[in-house]
Design a protein around this motif. Structure first.
Motif, PDB file in Angstrom:
ATOM      1  N   VAL A 179       0.848  -1.177   0.000  1.00  0.00           N
ATOM      2  CA  VAL A 179       0.000   0.000   0.000  1.00  0.00           C
ATOM      3  C   VAL A 179       0.891   1.237   0.000  1.00  0.00           C
ATOM      4  CG1 VAL A 179      -1.742   1.250   1.302  1.00  0.00           C
ATOM      5  CG2 VAL A 179      -1.849  -1.218   1.164  1.00  0.00           C
ATOM      6  N   ALA A 180       0.492   2.223  -0.809  1.00  0.00           N
ATOM      7  CA  ALA A 180       1.297   3.436  -0.925  1.00  0.00           C
ATOM      8  C   ALA A 180       0.890   4.444   0.145  1.00  0.00           C
ATOM      9  CB  ALA A 180       1.104   4.032  -2.303  1.00  0.00           C
ATOM     10  N   SER A 181       1.879   5.203   0.622  1.00  0.00           N
ATOM     11  CA  SER A 181       1.621   6.355   1.467  1.00  0.00           C
ATOM     12  C   SER A 181       2.255   7.547   0.762  1.00  0.00           C
ATOM     13  CB  SER A 181       2.249   6.171   2.846  1.00  0.00           C
ATOM     14  OG  SER A 181       1.656   5.076   3.493  1.00  0.00           O
ATOM     15  N   VAL A 182       1.605   8.699   0.813  1.00  0.00           N
ATOM     16  CA  VAL A 182       2.105   9.880   0.104  1.00  0.00           C
ATOM     17  C   VAL A 182       2.886  10.767   1.061  1.00  0.00           C
ATOM     18  CG1 VAL A 182       1.459  11.687  -1.520  1.00  0.00           C
ATOM     19  CG2 VAL A 182      -0.140   9.846  -1.013  1.00  0.00           C
ATOM     20  N   TYR A 183       4.043  11.235   0.621  1.00  0.00           N
ATOM     21  CA  TYR A 183       4.775  12.229   1.405  1.00  0.00           C
ATOM     22  C   TYR A 183       5.246  13.336   0.483  1.00  0.00           C
ATOM     23  CZ  TYR A 183       9.175  10.260  -0.351  1.00  0.00           C
ATOM     24  OH  TYR A 183      10.190   9.839  -1.148  1.00  0.00           O
ATOM     25  N   ALA A 184       5.718  14.409   1.060  1.00  0.00           N
ATOM     26  CA  ALA A 184       6.164  15.550   0.258  1.00  0.00           C
ATOM     27  C   ALA A 184       7.474  16.079   0.798  1.00  0.00           C
ATOM     28  CB  ALA A 184       5.100  16.640   0.288  1.00  0.00           C
TER      29      ALA A 184
END
Lengths: 115, 577
Positions: free
Chosen positions: B83-88
């Protein structure tokens, strides 16, 4: 003699070096493609797992139970179970024909009518 | 050139040169032998199969990876998904406000304001959202924002949601098992197994669902505060179903309270009341001092010191052993146990069945039974009808399975047994005793307190139980709060499965004429479970002959009870306690 041998040995050495170089190069290339294939396999494994999880989610018993009436499904009852021995063997069912009793295998079996 | 070589070759050599040449040849031979031996040794050292360098994707064993958990038929109960998690990285983003706004539009539950604050915090890393769906992942990719990226991690998913929650267990955000089988995989009995192999449980999801469905219905109908349902294969000890209610969705375990997480089947102990009469009767017969045809005086309440033991539905006459069992007489049971050897005999027998020590199962939720430390007469009497001793429902099922399985004790398990013949069996009760108890369990369902557990197609045996609930705050027992239960075995002529249903604080309704006893509330649930699970498990219907054998035995052992009297008894016994 020794000069001829020397030249031959030199040629052999150059050829061997070339082969080793070729071999190393192709091994490295193959390793690269192996790595890529493994990564692709892994990616595919994850995809399959996701699909399996999706299938498992869609076949939750409570969801199937909700759809059972539309699909004409009913719960199994104990009466629905039968042993193989309970079913008479086709060739042992006596059939009355003119001139005596003949095993059914001797007469053509009529197809059951479709309901 | 060619001429020069020929000239050199044909030249007459002087002796010193030929000696030198001989030495050179010798040295050359020595070197040749040395190199040859090194070459041979090198070939010798080569491994039989070429060892390829492992690709990094497999070389790094992920400590977070968990094996898939399947039911006995291969249905998926738990699996890892990537599962992907988004970061910046805010330092790479020129338009922080625009980025925050766009992300909040495509990510459910992410709001622009708090996200902007996180991005402006001055660090080079900020989480945008954990564990996004594939659709969200695609939407973020489509935005093509600079400085926004994904991190992929395994995330445990339970596609069947709450259906087997207490068995399978759950994990924390770092994929560490915190309950049930998930815990056992990390720190418990299953920690040593290969983590890439799927784990096959003994559960049958179809049976689990049938039990859950019926129990939920009973919980709602009788407004019980909790419930436990177990189906166990008496021959192998495999648990085909273990349902504890209320339950929880392991995908969202943070939303579950402690009551929901509680495993009432193996992690809680209860005084199970009359269910224990199965064991008391077996103690009596096992002692060899009491025969099935013996009769006991149940005309008057039994006085022990300042305590009085009464029957809930007193017959006020002498009762034979089967009658004591089927009408669930406290007086008769206590007297029977006294004659069989009292507390010592009872303690020894319960110990053999494993009811005096902590049970065993793969999950960590295991409670120790509360057993009396001393066995004076009054304790022996109360234990004989299931008070003053508290065991887990699972332990009870295990002990009952022993009594159904020709007296051989089999440990319960949540793992699929591939070879039933290899299951260790410890004989603890004589088979003749088991045979008698089995017949009495049939009698109880055929015409005793358990008649509502009857099933079309199968001969069922069982025992009802209704125990007053212990008041842990004030001591003693609570009024108007009972544990109603029914323990059944089917098909009783050749037992395959034991079924237990326990309802915590049920209330009667119109359909039960206000009764909340086990015979009214729990027995019908067992009946429904058996009629649904039996065909699923491929249990052949009981034959007419099997029923006739049971009936013939009744005519032999209970000759005094004429048909008319029996009808009256059934009617009077309506309360089904």
């Amino acid at each position: 003699m020794s000069a001829r041998y020397s030249i031959a040995a030199l040629a052999l050495a150059v050829a061997a070096a070339g082969t080793v170089y070729q071999l190393k190069y192709s091994v490295r290339e193959r390793e690269g493609s192996l790595w890529r294939l493994r990564a692709a396999v892994q990616e595919e494994v994850w995809r399959i797992r996701t699909l399996e999880a999706d299938l498992a989610f869609l076949t939750r018993p409570e969801r199937l139970a909700l759809q059972a009436p539309q699909l004409g499904m009913v719960p199994v009852t104990p009466e629905a179970l039968a042993r193989l021995e309970d079913i008479p063997r086709v060739d042992q069912i006596p059939v009355a024909v003119i001139g005596g009793v003949t095993p059914v295998s001797a007469v053509p079996v009529p197809r059951p009518a479709r309901r | 050139m060619k001429a020069a070589i020929e000239h050199l070759a044909n030249r007459q050599l002087d002796p010193s040169l030929s000696r030198a040449r001989g030495r050179l040849r010798f040295v050359g031979c020595v070197f040749a032998v040395a190199f040859a031996s090194i070459a041979i040794r090198l070939v010798d050292m080569l491994p039989e199969e070429p060892v390829l360098r492992e690709a990094p994707a497999q070389a790094a064993v992920n400590p977070r990876a968990r094996p898939p958990i399947l039911d006995r038929n291969g249905t998926l109960l738990a699996t890892d998904l990537k599962v992907a998690s988004v970061y910046a990285d805010p330092s790479l983003i020129r338009d922080l406000e625009g980025t925050a706004r766009k992300l909040s539009q495509v990510l459910v539950g992410v709001e622009a304001e708090p996200l902007l604050r996180r991005l402006r915090a001055g660090k080079r890393f900020a989480w945008v959202k954990h564990q996004i769906t594939p659709r969200e992942e695609e939407a973020v990719l489509r935005l093509g924002l600079p400085g926004v990226a994904f991190q992929f991690a395994e995330h445990r998913v339970y596609p069947k949601e709450a259906t087997a929650s207490h068995v399978v267990g759950f994990v924390d955000i770092d994929n560490r098992g915190l309950g049930g089988i998930e815990y056992a995989l990390d720190s418990g009995s299953l920690a040593d197994r290969d983590r890439t192999e799927p784990l096959r449980l003994s559960l049958d999801l179809r049976v689990q669902h049938a039990v859950l469905d019926e129990m939920r219905g009973a919980m709602d109908r009788f407004q019980a505060v909790g419930a436990c349902g177990i189906v166990m294969d008496v021959r192998t000890g495999e648990l085909l179903s273990m349902v504890s209610l209320p339950d929880f969705d392991p995908n969202h375990v943070d939303k579950a309270g402690s009551e929901q997480r509680k495993n009432r089947c193996s992690g809680q102990t209860y005084e199970l009341g009359s269910l224990f009469k199965i064991f008391s009767t077996a103690v009596a017969l096992d002692s060899g001092r009491i025969k099935i045809s013996d009769r006991f005086d149940a005309t008057r309440p039994l006085r022990i010191g300042r305590h009085t033991i009464r029957d809930d539905h007193a017959k006020k006459r002498w009762l034979s052993v089967p009658e004591i069992f089927m009408y669930s007489s406290n007086i008769g049971t206590a007297k029977m146990v006294f004659d069989a050897g009292g507390g010592e005999a009872m303690k020894d027998f319960l110990g053999r069945l494993g009811l005096l020590e902590r049970g065993s199962l793969e999950v960590p939720e295991l409670a120790s039974p509360q057993v009396p430390s001393r066995w004076p007469e009054v304790t022996t009497a109360t234990v004989s009808f299931g008070h003053g001793i508290a065991v887990t429902p699972l332990q009870f099922v295990e002990a009952m399975a022993t009594l159904s399985n020709d007296g051989a004790r089999v440990r319960p398990t949540l793992l699929r047994v591939d070879d039933p013949a290899a299951v260790p069996r410890t004989p603890v009760v004589r088979p003749e005793v088991v045979d008698d108890v089995r017949w009495m369990m049939w009698l109880t369902v055929a015409e005793g307190t358990g008649s509502r557990a009857g099933v079309d197609g199968y001969l069922v045996g069982g025992k009802t139980g209704s125990a007053d609930k212990v008041d842990y705050e004030r001591g003693g027992y609570r009024k108007n709060a009972i544990i109603a239960s029914f323990a059944g075995v089917f098909p009783i002529e050749d037992p395959r499965y034991a079924v237990l249903v326990m309802l915590d604080e049920p209330r009667g309704d119109k359909g039960t004429y206000g009764f909340r006893y086990g015979g009214w509330t729990a027995a019908p649930v067992v009946s429904s479970i058996i009629s649904r699970a039996g065909p699923l498990l491929g249990v052949q219907p009981s034959t007419r002959e099997a029923g006739e054998i049971m009936e013939a035995r009744r005519a032999r052992v209970l000759p005094s009870a004429g048909d008319k009297q029996r009808e009256k008894a059934v009617a009077a016994n309506g309360a089904g306690r």
